[in-house]
Motif scaffolding. Structure first.
Motif: not given
Lengths: 296, 284
Positions: A98-120
């Motif tokens: 949420t800080g101002k200095t981070l680039l490619l915010r939505s890319f990071h969000r999408a990538v970090i969330f991905f493992p959640v939907v994988m089968a355990p």
């Protein structure tokens, strides 16, 4: 309120039928087993014949069962480790996001969330191969970085196996809690931050004195979810180690499975299931009490 | 002098940006790398994999995939998963839409009780139900049937789906329904022809979430169904290590096939998944 009236008894019957039929199924599958497990936890039953009622014998046996205490302490360790790891990392990353200095915010969000939907199960296998001493890329990476000393038999070493099993679990669910915390942070009105900026508060101060207190309730829910949710940790352990070496990485859910389906002690397995429910409930209440009082 | 402070300032800015960007990049890479590794490693030969587990495949080998079907029954597992998924999806959508709509719009005796129990159902750690549910199903003789898992998955998914649909309907006014009933439309007609199309966005979320959960579910598929011809993909995967213990590339191909549909759905419905997972996070 968007409420409508039911007209006539025919409509009433129809509504009851439509709601009650699935509700009975729900009761049978999600609510009744709570009672079933309490009942069978007071029985001795091998899966065939009549269950014999023995009141609290299973529980007193559990209290004397060293393996049981081992899996309880393993499970509590997982719970603590995952809470610190998942909530800590998720909180840090969502503050950074949420800080101002981070680039490619939505890319990071999408990538970090991905493992959640994988089968355990898939996550467990991927990490099991990754940890493998001969083929695994974990050791390959350590070697490439010149850290040969850090190489271990990751899943066979009793002293570290709880940690190595926790890592894939933490890794998989950081994204989920990050997204929950992010939505809480973005709902803080921007005026609050603007005022703070005028008063000269920097990013770290803003995080500590504004963001953290404002998302305290969400943070509390997230901690309860992780801490009591980890009580049911099963898939990852089953695939990664099967609870081994010995029972060094076994969780309560795997122990309940083992006693019931491998050894055929349905009563004993039910007693463990009841204790899982009780501990999950207690952890929820404990966190509630702990964090409720500290509210800013 | 002025120039110097400016430079110092921008160096500091650069360092701050680095400190903020670097850890997030590390985490992102750690999240995406195992998935990419899984996909490209599944296209390697066993020898290639044994020499180096990190290197890219020299040529794309689909033999692991064909072998998974030919020798490891992967086709059966896919069909079972698809069957379970499809029936569960249809039932979850139908049941949770009907329940969600009726509980949200109408007040009748027992409504509060039903609603509270459903919401409590969201919080129950389902893994603690493995043993008692097995006992109940055994008593019914419902273990190890083609339909065994369907009611279980429906019951697991309905509470959170009802919650999603109910919250969505709170924001929909009753004007259309009122107009329809003046025109003489019955309850069922109003529900399915007017409200269901309006609920399309939330039903899409319900469908995607249910599919993900059912496709990935492991413990109940493992214990409630014992014959190999009825097993689903996650359970089938565990056979690869017992039956083909050293063939890692075969296992990787199977893992990739289990994950590919999830990746495709994730890419296509990213926002919906995010939204639904957040609302359903309490399910844990």
């Amino acid at each position: 309120m968007n409420i409508r009236e039911l007209r006539g008894s025919r409509q009433k019957t129809l509504v009851y039928a439509l709601v009650l039929i699935p509700f009975i199924l729900f009761l049978y599958i999600l609510i009744l087993p709570l009672g079933t497990s309490v009942y069978y936890s007071m029985c001795s039953w091998k899966g065939v014949g009549e269950p014999k009622f023995i009141l609290l014998d299973n529980y007193s046996k559990l209290m004397k069962d060293r393996n049981f205490w081992l899996v309880v302490s393993n499970t509590l360790f997982y719970s603590l480790y995952c809470t610190i790891g998942q909530v800590g990392i998720a909180l840090l990353v969502s503050l950074l996001l949420t800080g101002k200095t981070l680039l490619l915010r939505s890319f990071h969000r999408a990538v970090i969330f991905f493992p959640v939907v994988m089968a355990p199960v898939v996550v467990g296998f991927v990490w099991r191969i990754a940890y493998n001493a001969d083929y695994g890329f974990v050791n390959t990476i350590f070697t490439a970085l010149g850290m040969q000393d850090s190489i271990r038999y990751w899943l066979d070493d009793v002293n570290i196996v709880l940690t190595t099993v926790s890592i894939p679990v933490i890794w998989q669910y950081i994204g989920l809690y990050m997204v929950i915390l992010l939505s809480a942070i973005t709902s803080i009105p921007t005026e609050v931050y603007e005022c703070a900026e005028l008063d000269g508060a920097n990013g770290i101060k803003r995080s500590f004195y504004i963001t953290l207190p404002m998302i305290w309730d969400t943070l509390k829910i997230v901690i309860i979810l992780v801490a009591s949710g980890t009580m049911k940790i099963y898939d990852h352990i089953y695939v990664l180690t099967g609870g081994g070496p010995g029972r060094a990485s076994m969780s309560m859910a795997v122990y309940a499975y083992q006693n019931t389906f491998k050894f055929g002690n349905f009563g004993y397995g039910s007693a463990i299931s009841v204790i899982i429910l009780v501990i999950a409930l207690l952890i929820g209440l404990f966190v509630q009490g702990l964090m409720g009082r500290k509210r800013v | 002098m002025k120039k110097k402070t400016n430079q110092g300032f921008s160096l500091r800015k650069f360092l701050t940006a680095l400190i903020i960007n670097l850890p997030v990049w590390l985490l992102s890479l750690s999240c995406i790398f195992p998935v990419l590794w899984l996909l490209y490693s599944s296209l390697k030969t066993q020898q290639e994999f044994a020499i180096s587990s990190l290197s890219l495949p020299s040529a794309l080998q689909f033999s692991n995939y064909t072998q998974a079907f030919a020798t490891a029954n992967f086709g059966t597992f896919i069909i079972n998963s698809a069957k379970n998924g499809m029936f569960s999806l249809l039932l979850v959508v139908f049941v949770s839409f009907v329940m969600g709509y009726l509980l949200s719009r109408y007040r009748f005796r027992g409504r509060g009780f039903i609603y509270v129990l459903l919401m409590a159902g969201i919080m129950i750690p389902v893994h603690a139900l493995m043993v008692p549910l097995f006992i109940q199903f055994k008593g019914l003789g419902a273990l190890n049937q083609w339909y065994t898992l369907i009611p279980v998955y429906v019951a697991f998914e309905v509470p959170v789906s009802v919650f999603l649909i109910d919250s969505y309907l709170k924001g929909v006014s009753t004007d259309m329904e009122d107009a329809a009933s003046i025109d003489g439309a019955g309850l069922l007609q109003t529900m399915f022809q007017i409200i269901m199309p309006i609920c399309q966005p939330v039903l899409a979320t319900v469908i995607i979430l249910t599919f993900m959960h059912v496709w990935n579910e492991f413990p109940f598929a493992q214990i409630l169904v014992s014959s190999k011809s009825l097993k689903t993909i996650p359970v089938g995967l565990t056979y690869f290590t017992t039956d083909h213990s050293t063939n890692y590339t075969l296992l990787l191909a199977a893992l990739a096939m289990a994950t590919l549909p999830v990746i495709l759905i994730y890419l296509a419905f990213y926002n919906k998944i995010m939204e639904g997972m957040m609302a359903g996070a309490i399910k844990g």
